[in-house]
Design a protein around this motif. Sequence first.
Motif, short mmCIF file in Angstrom:
data_model
loop_
_atom_site.label_atom_id
_atom_site.label_comp_id
_atom_site.label_asym_id
_atom_site.label_seq_id
_atom_site.Cartn_x
_atom_site.Cartn_y
_atom_site.Cartn_z
N LYS A 138 -40.12 -40.60 -77.45
CA LYS A 138 -39.18 -41.05 -78.48
C LYS A 138 -39.67 -40.67 -79.87
O LYS A 138 -40.85 -40.51 -80.11
CB LYS A 138 -39.00 -42.57 -78.43
N LEU A 139 -38.69 -40.54 -80.78
CA LEU A 139 -38.98 -40.31 -82.19
C LEU A 139 -38.55 -41.53 -82.98
O LEU A 139 -37.64 -42.25 -82.59
CB LEU A 139 -38.20 -39.09 -82.72
N ARG A 140 -39.23 -41.74 -84.11
CA ARG A 140 -38.88 -42.86 -85.00
C ARG A 140 -38.78 -42.32 -86.43
O ARG A 140 -39.67 -41.64 -86.91
CB ARG A 140 -39.93 -43.95 -84.94
N LEU A 141 -37.69 -42.68 -87.07
CA LEU A 141 -37.47 -42.38 -88.48
C LEU A 141 -37.49 -43.70 -89.23
O LEU A 141 -36.78 -44.65 -88.84
CB LEU A 141 -36.11 -41.70 -88.69
N VAL A 142 -38.31 -43.78 -90.27
CA VAL A 142 -38.38 -44.99 -91.10
C VAL A 142 -38.18 -44.56 -92.55
O VAL A 142 -38.89 -43.68 -93.05
CB VAL A 142 -39.72 -45.74 -90.93
N VAL A 143 -37.21 -45.17 -93.21
CA VAL A 143 -37.00 -44.98 -94.64
C VAL A 143 -37.29 -46.31 -95.29
O VAL A 143 -36.71 -47.33 -94.91
CB VAL A 143 -35.56 -44.51 -94.95
#
Length: 146
Positions: A138-143
């Motif tokens: 899985k990939l995770r994007l956090v802004v």
Amino acid sequence: MNKTRILAAAIAAVSLGALLPCSANADDAPSPCASLKRIVAAAPDGLASLTPEDGKGVAQPYGDDAQCSASRGSYQCTWTPHHDAGSSADALQGVAADIASCLPDATHDQNSPGRQHFYLGTRAKRTDITLTRADSSKLRLVVSGK
């Protein structure tokens, strides 16, 4: 003269037909750029106002199962890359390329196979964009913003 007009009309009709789609295949998928810009525009103080749908456009070119959530200080999405997106490292690089092209003012200060980091703004009012592997699949994007 009449044959010339008929021929010209036929050529125009064929040319117009080549420009028009034969069937309606609208792509309703949100674009990565529109999604990224909407998320970044909400930072730092409006991230909690974003919905889970707001981030799906970032993931959609690479995976269909994006789970996104918003809190006061951050917005994050996690998804599984499609098999045709290559490895999770390839998908991570693809999303990073989207971020770089969609947000040309962002500084890309970390580029590794497992982590990409960008930021916008000054230290006092900075928006961080971090893309990592959440696990092996899985990939995770956090802004997040200050």
